[in-house]
Design an enzyme around this catalytic site. Sequence first.
Site: not given
Ligand SMILES: Cc1ncc(C[n+]2csc(CCOP(=O)(O)OP(=O)(O)O)c2C)c(N)n1
Length: 554
Positions: A51, A113-114, A468
Amino acid sequence: MKEITGAKIVLETLKYLGVKDIFGYPGGAVIPIYDALYDFKDIRHYMARHEQGAVHSADGYARTKMVPGVCLATSGPGATNLVTGIMTAHMDSVPMLVITGQVSTSFLGKDSFQESDIIGITSPITKNNYLVRDINELPEILKEAYSLASHGRPGPVLVDIPKNIQEQKLDYIVFQELLKKEIKEIKKFKPLYEEKDILEVEKYLNSSEKPVLVVGGGVLNGDCVEEIKLLSKRLKLPVVSTLMGLGIFNKKDKGYLGMIGMHGLLEANRAVDEADLLICVGMRFDDRIVGDKNRFSPNSKKIHIEIDRAEVNKNIVVDLPIVGNAKDVLKNILSLDLKNSFEFWRDSFKRTKSTEEKSLNQIAALNVLNEILDDDYIVVTDVGQHQMFTAQHLDIKKPFQFCTSGGAGTMGYGLPAAIGAQVANPNKKVIVIVGDGGFQMNQQELILLAQYNLPVKILIFNNGALGMVKQWQELFNNKRYSSVILDINPDFVKLGNAHFVEGEKIDNLQNLNRLKEILENDKPYLLDIQMSFEHNVYPIIPAGKSYEHTIGGV
Ligand SMILES: Cc1ncc(C[n+]2csc(CCOP(=O)(O)OP(=O)(O)O)c2C)c(N)n1
């Protein structure tokens, strides 16, 4: 007597509203709607594999077609799986109609349920939501919800329909009357500004030497790109953009300096920092833009043109709030006999240029894309370093060509949103740029590319890390890399192949030149582009800090 079921009413009303495509996933509490879909020819249903995929696809559809996206899910876990996507749309003001099945009315409130209280759960992240208790109200509620989604400041609206309402029947003639009945008119938004506020703008301009125009997503939603461009040209203003405003101006527009904020370009952030007047349109002073609110653009007066009065003086207290429809406000401002010109100040800035790269990295890939992309492309990103690199370096040429999760920063958004964008724009070329982490969050949606012949091109910027977060740990946590290293990843090319999507690995700069040929192909394709673990996004202003704390950048 001819009758119609509640489930069929849902589809007929959507058809009446002009809905052509919906994204969804079936389950017990929506079986009647799925049964009605079985031989309903006028709406195409795209079956997601989760979803969350369906709701992000509806979001990508809405952002790139400028109509509400529609998604459908069952009660309980089906409905709660939509929550992240609803929040994502809410944060970025994306119009969306979310339809959920609910347990029958006699089972409500019994932990059946659900059963989930999706009304309660989504109240803070929808513009409004409705639990339908009477089949007679169903057409009106659906029409009102659809209209509300794009009215004023757009956003998601949810309609929860108990299963027995879907099964009940209504006299067909009564339904026809209800369908055509005008919905309670959503009163035209009354502007809260007065003529004197418009005249004040002139006074502010007359006492300013260093004004900067700041544009946000509200300029796109408010359909006032033309007016804002006229204003910037007439006054010869330097212009900067928030993440959501990217695409309003492009590199060719004189005075346009690019994105501001935490990862904003140096010159763009400098302009805001040195300004003595900010004219901010359709933006909300998000903390990623402002940083330290006591040091944000410290010497400027601030004019805030905004449709949502709740945004005014929320994050930053401004000098001249103008609450109203930005298009009308700008037209009024343009009708003033403004003689000011800020050419000298504007031309004191040089837009930060992307560096030429000698090795394979995110900027090198974006440089190649800049040579290829024309007006026919839509670029979607996921969230992370690759997103910020793209926002900084991609030359987005036109409004609605760029689609990203800004306010929510939802990883896993990219692939399903690209699917929605491609469904909405079958004649455009849709590219999704995604990190190796985020791709794994909704990779199950890959199969839709084969199932519905969607030629989306996937560019995985694979740096073997949750880049990041790794960057933050490197800069602010003494390189204590905690759960950010992805030294075991799936073989993405094989993963694509398993979903009938061809692909290849790119591990040197020369091979990037194949991008043009690949992007022109009318089949989906996956590129696993090997990036260095080390490469970080600069500049960065640490969270809560101001311009003078900028790290890196040229
Ligand atoms: C659903 C969710 N969980 C955690 C985060 C925290 N977060 C922000 S950027 C990031 C890393 C993203 O890594 P990647 O997809 O490999 O992209 P990159 O930064 O390496 O380009 C995380 C874990 C988020 N933004 N969204």
